[in-house]
Design an enzyme around this catalytic site. Structure first.
Site, mmCIF file in Angstrom:
data_model
loop_
_atom_site.group_PDB
_atom_site.id
_atom_site.type_symbol
_atom_site.label_atom_id
_atom_site.label_comp_id
_atom_site.label_asym_id
_atom_site.label_seq_id
_atom_site.Cartn_x
_atom_site.Cartn_y
_atom_site.Cartn_z
ATOM 1 C CD GLN A 472 -2.659 1.098 2.630
ATOM 2 O OE1 GLN A 472 -3.687 0.453 2.618
ATOM 3 N NE2 GLN A 472 -2.229 1.718 3.722
ATOM 4 C CB SER A 475 2.344 6.674 4.871
ATOM 5 O OG SER A 475 1.235 6.256 5.637
ATOM 6 C CB SER A 507 3.772 -3.452 5.364
ATOM 7 O OG SER A 507 3.671 -2.643 6.510
ATOM 8 C CD GLU A 590 -4.825 0.381 7.584
ATOM 9 O OE1 GLU A 590 -3.790 0.426 8.261
ATOM 10 O OE2 GLU A 590 -5.080 1.180 6.672
ATOM 11 C CD GLU A 711 -1.391 10.281 19.741
ATOM 12 O OE1 GLU A 711 -1.003 9.997 20.893
ATOM 13 O OE2 GLU A 711 -1.082 9.601 18.725
#
Length: 732
Positions: A472, A475, A507, A590, A711
């Protein structure tokens, strides 16, 4: 979710809550603060007329014929209104009498009066009375304190120590000396109860009732009221945070306040789950019901106390005033915790039960009318189990919809939530394992929803068979949790797109054949617009994968550089510029996947396996019990989410609650076991930790980062479940 999950329970909760709003207003509660009487006769009569005092009592004894779960539902609503008076001690006394009655002894004479309100009851959890056997029964002497509700009681259930051990008796208050005590909770008071050679006839000796049974009942009922207290505190804090402004904006927009409210909600949900299970377990074997009650006793009173304290913190100065009702909830919550006994004692009890092999299974219990469907599924699963060649079995499972049964055919079985549960149960029972899709498990639902028929045909079947490894590319160094800030460029060229930029924390990139990737295809005023969702060939020219060595010494994550990588038009998923919708589908899948268990690595099983047979200090035993309670509550939250889905409701943001708790639990377990080893990790080479618990401990630090940081999850909970204002846009 409230304690009760069914429509009937929701209706009961609404009815009780409506009654409390009409007849147990703040003014009514305040009137008890300095009054000599804790409850007005008309108020008590109203509780009786609603049938609430006898909700759990069988009809043959003058009750409504429901059960302890229904009583817990009612107590939650009454706790939310911090209802004054002896309702809780009365129903606790009648529940204990009923338990003795169910043991086959005749103790039913008092039940009708307690159920219709003509008698007020109380029960002592404190000890201090002794008794000696007589021809007619027992003669008791001694003092117990504090006894909740004893000052108004007509009959008091008491523990007595005799030569034969602990026995329980039901004594008329008129024959005892009852002295009021100053109570922190001034809306429901306590007293000292003394007896001096008081005769207890044989028919008032509650033969068959045991101390552990009474404590379990108290844990359930006090826990249910504690959940109601916590509910009010969470709601009050969140509503205040929406409207109270400081520094030009609502305080609920500040993450410090938002996250505090979110954590309050998490505590509340854990309490509800634990109390719900304690009620369900009340008729199970004593050890199992004791385990469930112990979990409720650890979690629910502490949740109420934390929520009450945090509510006052969110309210600020107004919360610290006598005029605001917040102090009533703090007083009630504090009293419940003290009456039930320290949480550490209950935690130690849970640990001892678990180490002795006691378990409380967390699984969906389905009705008998599902048996025909189960039998059909079982027969099909047996055929799968008979396939010894793993690759052949994976192919069959992928092609026949076993991997994602909830998806539409042909990729799934279009299975209802009920059927999904049956499939999972039967696959587990037969020990049939399907292909491990890893990132592919997040890709499949997005392709099913947004992919073209050609894309679905090309990628879904081999992915579902476990033949295709995915990664994926989401990010970026400057766009982690804030994914909409991504900067990778997608330039339109003839026949497709050129992608240029850097991705990170990817990953399996070094093993993947294909990747899902989001890139900015245009600059739009709203940063969620202008993003397109691509499928990238990881072997294409211009793709550079550089492994990132983690603090464990492994390299599961990678940096990926794309330098003008060509992606054909037919590898765009969804509409150009609308890739954020597709990405959200991937991210939501996810989170559901990650929240479907206690997480990866260290869980309850590993915890028990490590400490089994060891000589544990009291402090270690308490911490072990606390963690076991936490793990059980997390599993119960998952079960309740499943039941909610079976009933036709979408889980929504509650999945974020379980995901957050699950990964934090993994961290705590790994840290706890690592510290308990009393050794330093051995090192083979720089940065390479050896030993399973060294690796778990180190790896667990990533769990509260990947898949949505702690968070971010707290933001999701605060905004979607409590309605708190979203974080301001940058620069505003």
């Amino acid at each position: 979710m409230a304690i009760g999950l069914t429509e009937e329970h929701e209706a009961l909760a609404d009815a009780v809550r409506g009654w409390a709003e009409r007849y147990a207003s703040v003014d009514v509660v305040r009137a008890t603060l300095d009054a000599e009487e804790e409850v007005r006769p008309a108020f008590w009569a109203g509780l009786a007329e609603q049938g609430l005092l006898g909700l759990h009592v069988p009809e043959e004894h003058g009750g409504q014929g429901a059960g302890l779960l229904e009583l817990a539902v009612a107590l939650e609503s009454l706790g939310r209104a911090v209802v004054p008076g002896p309702f809780l001690p009365t129903v606790l006394a009648s529940a204990a009498l009923l338990r003795a009655e169910q043991a086959g002894k005749a103790h039913s004479a008092l039940l009708p009066g307690l159920a219709d309100g003509s008698l007020i009851g109380a029960l002592s959890l404190a000890t201090g009375l002794t008794g000696r056997r007589t021809d007619d029964g027992l003669t008791i002497s001694g003092t117990v304190e504090p006894v909740l509700g004893a000052g108004l009681a007509d009959v008091i259930v008491l523990p007595v120590t005799t030569d034969e051990g602990e026995e329980w008796v039901a004594v008329d208050a008129a024959g005892l000396t009852v002295a009021p005590l100053k109570s922190l909770d001034r809306t429901r008071r306590v007293a000292r109860v003394s007896a001096e050679d008081v005769a207890v006839p044989a028919d008032r000796i509650l033969t068959g009732l045991t101390g552990p049974e009474v404590l379990d009942l108290a844990a359930l009922l006090l826990g249910a009221e504690a959940a109601g207290l916590a509910d009010w505190c969470v709601t009050t804090a969140a509503e205040y945070a929406k409207v109270r402004e400081q520094f030009g904006r609502p305080i609920g927009q500040f993450q410090g306040v938002k996250h505090k409210c979110a954590r309050m909600l998490i505590e509340l949900e854990k309490a509800r789950a634990a109390v719900w299970d304690a009620a369900r377990a009340s008729d199970d074997p004593a050890e199992e019901s004791g385990f469930a009650a112990g979990v409720a006793a650890v979690i629910a009173p502490d949740a109420a106390l934390r929520c009450a304290r945090d509510c006052i913190q969110v309210l600020g100065g107004i919360g610290f005033t006598w005029e605001h009702e917040a102090h009533l909830y703090l007083r009630r919550a504090s009293t419940l915790r003290v009456l039930l006994g320290p949480g550490k004692d209950w935690a130690g009890s849970v640990a001892r039960l678990a180490l002795d092999g006691v378990r409380r299974a967390v699984e969906v219990e389905l009705d008998e009318d599902t048996e025909p469907l189960r039998n059909r599924i079982r027969a099909e699963v047996e055929q799968l189990a008979a396939i010894t060649d793993e690759r052949e079995r994976f192919t069959k499972m992928g092609d026949e919809g076993w991997v994602f049964p909830h998806l539409p055919e042909p990729w799934g079985k279009a299975a209802s939530p009920m059927e999904q549960v049956l499939i999972l149960q039967e696959l587990r029972a037969a020990k049939v394992k399907g292909p491990q899709l890893a990132i592919g498990a997040w890709v499949v639902p997005s392709l099913v929803t947004y992919g073209t028929p050609e894309q679905q045909e090309r990628w879904l079947a081999p992915t579902l068979r476990g033949e295709m490894v995915w990664c994926q590319l989401f990010s970026e160094p400057g766009a982690g949790s804030d994914l909409a800030s991504l900067q990778m460029r997608a330039e339109k060229v003839e026949g497709g797109w050129r992608l240029t930029g850097q991705k990170i924390w990817t990953s399996l990139a070094q093993h993947a054949k294909w990747a899902i990737c989001v890139a900015r295809s245009s600059v739009e005023p709203k940063k969620h617009d202008g993003i397109t969702y691509f499928i990238v060939d990881m072997k294409a020219e211009g793709v550079d994968v550089r492994p990132l060595r983690e603090l464990t010494g492994d390299a599961m994550f990678n940096e990926v550089f794309l330098d003008g990588v060509f992606v054909p038009d037919d590898q765009v998923v969804g509409e150009v510029g609308q890739g954020w919708k597709v990405a959200r589908n991937t991210l939501s899948n996810e989170r559901v996947q990650l929240s479907s268990g206690q997480g990866l690595g260290a869980g309850t099983r590993e915890l028990l396996n490590f400490f089994q047979g060891k000589d544990l200090s009291p402090a270690t035993l308490i911490e072990l019990g606390r963690l076991l309670c936490e793990g059980q509550a997390i599993d119960l939250l998952g079960l309740r989410l499943t039941l909610k889905q079976i009933s036709g409701h979408e889980p929504g943001a509650e999945a974020s609650v379980r995901k957050l708790l699950g990964v934090q639990f993994n961290q705590e377990v790994a840290d706890f076991i690592w510290e308990a080893q009393g050794a330093v990790a051995t090192v083979e080479e720089p940065g390479q930790a050896t030993g399973i618990w060294a690796r778990y401990m180190l790896f667990s630090r990533s769990m509260t980062i990947y898949g949505g940081t702690t968070e971010v999850q707290l933001n999701v909970i605060g905004e979607r479940m409590l309605g708190l204002p979203r974080d301001p846009e940058p620069g505003k």
